[in-house]
Write a protein that holds these residues in place. Structure first.
Motif, mmCIF file in Angstrom:
data_model
loop_
_atom_site.group_PDB
_atom_site.id
_atom_site.type_symbol
_atom_site.label_atom_id
_atom_site.label_comp_id
_atom_site.label_asym_id
_atom_site.label_seq_id
_atom_site.Cartn_x
_atom_site.Cartn_y
_atom_site.Cartn_z
ATOM 1 N N UNK A 17 0.798 -1.218 0.000
ATOM 2 C CA UNK A 17 0.000 0.000 0.000
ATOM 3 C C UNK A 17 0.827 1.261 0.000
ATOM 4 N N UNK A 18 2.144 1.154 0.057
ATOM 5 C CA UNK A 18 2.959 2.361 0.110
ATOM 6 C C UNK A 18 2.928 3.146 -1.196
ATOM 7 N N UNK A 19 2.499 2.508 -2.270
ATOM 8 C CA UNK A 19 2.372 3.200 -3.549
ATOM 9 C C UNK A 19 0.907 3.456 -3.911
ATOM 10 N N UNK A 20 -0.011 3.123 -3.014
ATOM 11 C CA UNK A 20 -1.446 3.254 -3.307
ATOM 12 C C UNK A 20 -2.196 3.889 -2.147
ATOM 13 N N UNK A 21 -1.565 4.892 -1.549
ATOM 14 C CA UNK A 21 -2.221 5.674 -0.500
ATOM 15 C C UNK A 21 -2.693 4.805 0.661
ATOM 16 N N UNK A 22 -1.892 3.790 0.978
ATOM 17 C CA UNK A 22 -2.201 2.934 2.123
ATOM 18 C C UNK A 22 -3.167 1.804 1.839
ATOM 19 N N UNK A 23 -3.698 1.720 0.629
ATOM 20 C CA UNK A 23 -4.649 0.662 0.283
ATOM 21 C C UNK A 23 -3.871 -0.578 -0.162
ATOM 22 N N UNK A 24 -4.000 -1.704 0.545
ATOM 23 C CA UNK A 24 -3.298 -2.926 0.121
ATOM 24 C C UNK A 24 -3.809 -3.393 -1.234
ATOM 25 N N UNK A 25 -2.908 -3.945 -2.040
ATOM 26 C CA UNK A 25 -3.253 -4.378 -3.387
ATOM 27 C C UNK A 25 -3.110 -5.886 -3.517
ATOM 28 N N UNK A 26 -3.926 -6.463 -4.400
ATOM 29 C CA UNK A 26 -3.811 -7.878 -4.741
ATOM 30 C C UNK A 26 -2.900 -7.997 -5.947
ATOM 31 N N UNK A 27 -1.880 -8.858 -5.868
ATOM 32 C CA UNK A 27 -0.857 -8.970 -6.910
ATOM 33 C C UNK A 27 -0.870 -10.344 -7.568
ATOM 34 N N UNK A 28 -0.497 -10.361 -8.846
ATOM 35 C CA UNK A 28 -0.268 -11.611 -9.578
ATOM 36 C C UNK A 28 0.991 -11.447 -10.406
ATOM 37 N N UNK A 29 1.749 -12.531 -10.521
ATOM 38 C CA UNK A 29 3.037 -12.521 -11.203
ATOM 39 C C UNK A 29 2.959 -13.345 -12.478
ATOM 40 N N UNK A 30 3.427 -12.762 -13.586
ATOM 41 C CA UNK A 30 3.509 -13.492 -14.846
ATOM 42 C C UNK A 30 4.975 -13.690 -15.211
ATOM 43 N N UNK A 31 5.422 -14.946 -15.157
ATOM 44 C CA UNK A 31 6.806 -15.294 -15.486
ATOM 45 C C UNK A 31 6.883 -15.776 -16.928
ATOM 46 N N UNK A 32 8.011 -15.456 -17.591
ATOM 47 C CA UNK A 32 8.168 -15.853 -18.988
ATOM 48 C C UNK A 32 9.524 -16.512 -19.248
ATOM 49 N N UNK A 33 10.162 -16.990 -18.201
ATOM 50 C CA UNK A 33 11.423 -17.711 -18.373
ATOM 51 C C UNK A 33 11.233 -19.149 -17.907
#
Length: 289
Positions: free
Chosen positions: A130-146
């Motif tokens: 949330x440090x980059x979104x005004x304190x709002x926690x974010x849901x993340x997903x990772x896309x790997x291509x290796x």
């Protein structure tokens, strides 16, 4: 994307322009894979326009800008100008309506190997906090291509364990159809050049697994693959997960028809389009995604 000129008169009304297309798109689809932020970030006014065009159940799944994900050091980029610009974008979005933000996707370049896992996870932790979104926690997903992330070695097991401990997801890219399609038209060849040919490991490490499916333009040829996916999607739904699924074809001109065919075949749902002078509907199976 949520607009192509070829969708006019079908998914969208004949007079529809790109600036207002999201409103009609969102009558049929419950989410969008926001590729636009990968290349350039919109200003605050544009973000507000996007949010105003969709209903409360719609979810934007934006990509982390390539200035961050494809930089020589994601941590340095986050702490510099790219991170500040992305933070301003996220502030504009969550400050207006955080509920319309679905899963934020970090798409890695094909050159990033498993040995960079420490930096990858640190970047995802920083974004999710949330440090980059005004304190709002974010849901993340990772896309790997290796391939080092898919070799059934301790690398893949470690990544899945770390993501699961954080309740973060993987983006599962299924390009089996498009890679098997034969033809010499530039639309197909361009897609085959640009899309990754990765193993399909349908493992959910968090509450919102993301599936990017790029299939045959001959819809019926996708049946075996889609049977597999619908079985997995039902399993995830029974486990209380909310999957996001994005259908693609080479060029995407026939994606509305592809979606309509899928919903008829697997959900026994008739999808109507705003371009046919009625509101669009999709089956309850998809929920928010």
């Amino acid at each position: 994307m949520w607009f192509l000129p070829e969708w006019r008169g079908k998914l969208m009304t004949l007079e529809q322009t790109s600036s207002g297309a999201l409103s009609q798109y969102s009558q049929v689809f419950g989410s969008v894979e926001g590729n636009t932020t990968f290349y350039a970030l919109p200003g605050k006014e544009r973000v507000a326009q996007w949010l105003d065009q969709v209903n409360d159940d719609f979810r934007f799944c934006f990509k982390v800008p390539r200035d961050i994900s494809h930089s020589r050091s994601m941590q340095v980029a986050l702490q510099g100008q790219p991170g500040r610009e992305f933070g301003a974008f996220l502030d504009a979005l969550v400050g207006r309506d955080a509920n319309k933000l679905g899963v934020l996707m970090l798409q890695l370049p094909a050159s990033v190997e498993a040995r960079a896992m420490g930096e990858i996870l640190a970047t995802m932790d920083a974004l999710a906090s949330g440090q980059y979104s005004n304190g709002v926690p974010l849901q993340l997903a990772l896309e790997c291509r290796h391939l080092s992330f898919f070799d059934k070695s301790p690398n893949e097991a470690t990544l899945l364990r770390e993501l699961h401990s954080r309740q973060m997801d993987r983006v599962i890219f299924d390009t089996r159809g498009i890679m098997a399609e034969q033809g010499d038209d530039e639309e197909l060849l361009d897609a085959q050049r640009k899309k990754p040919r990765m193993p399909v490991h349908a493992v959910a490490s968090g509450p919102n697994p993301i599936v990017r499916f790029i299939g045959f333009r001959q819809f019926e040829r996708n049946r075996t693959y889609l049977d597999q996916w619908f079985s997995k999607l039902h399993q995830w739904l029974q486990e209380g997960k909310t999957p996001y699924v994005f259908w693609h074809t080479a060029g995407n001109r026939d994606v509305p028809e592809f979606h309509r065919w899928i919903m008829q075949q697997w959900c026994q749902q008739e999808v109507q389009w705003p371009g046919e002078n009625s509101a669009g509907v999709t089956g309850d199976l998809w929920g928010q995604g």
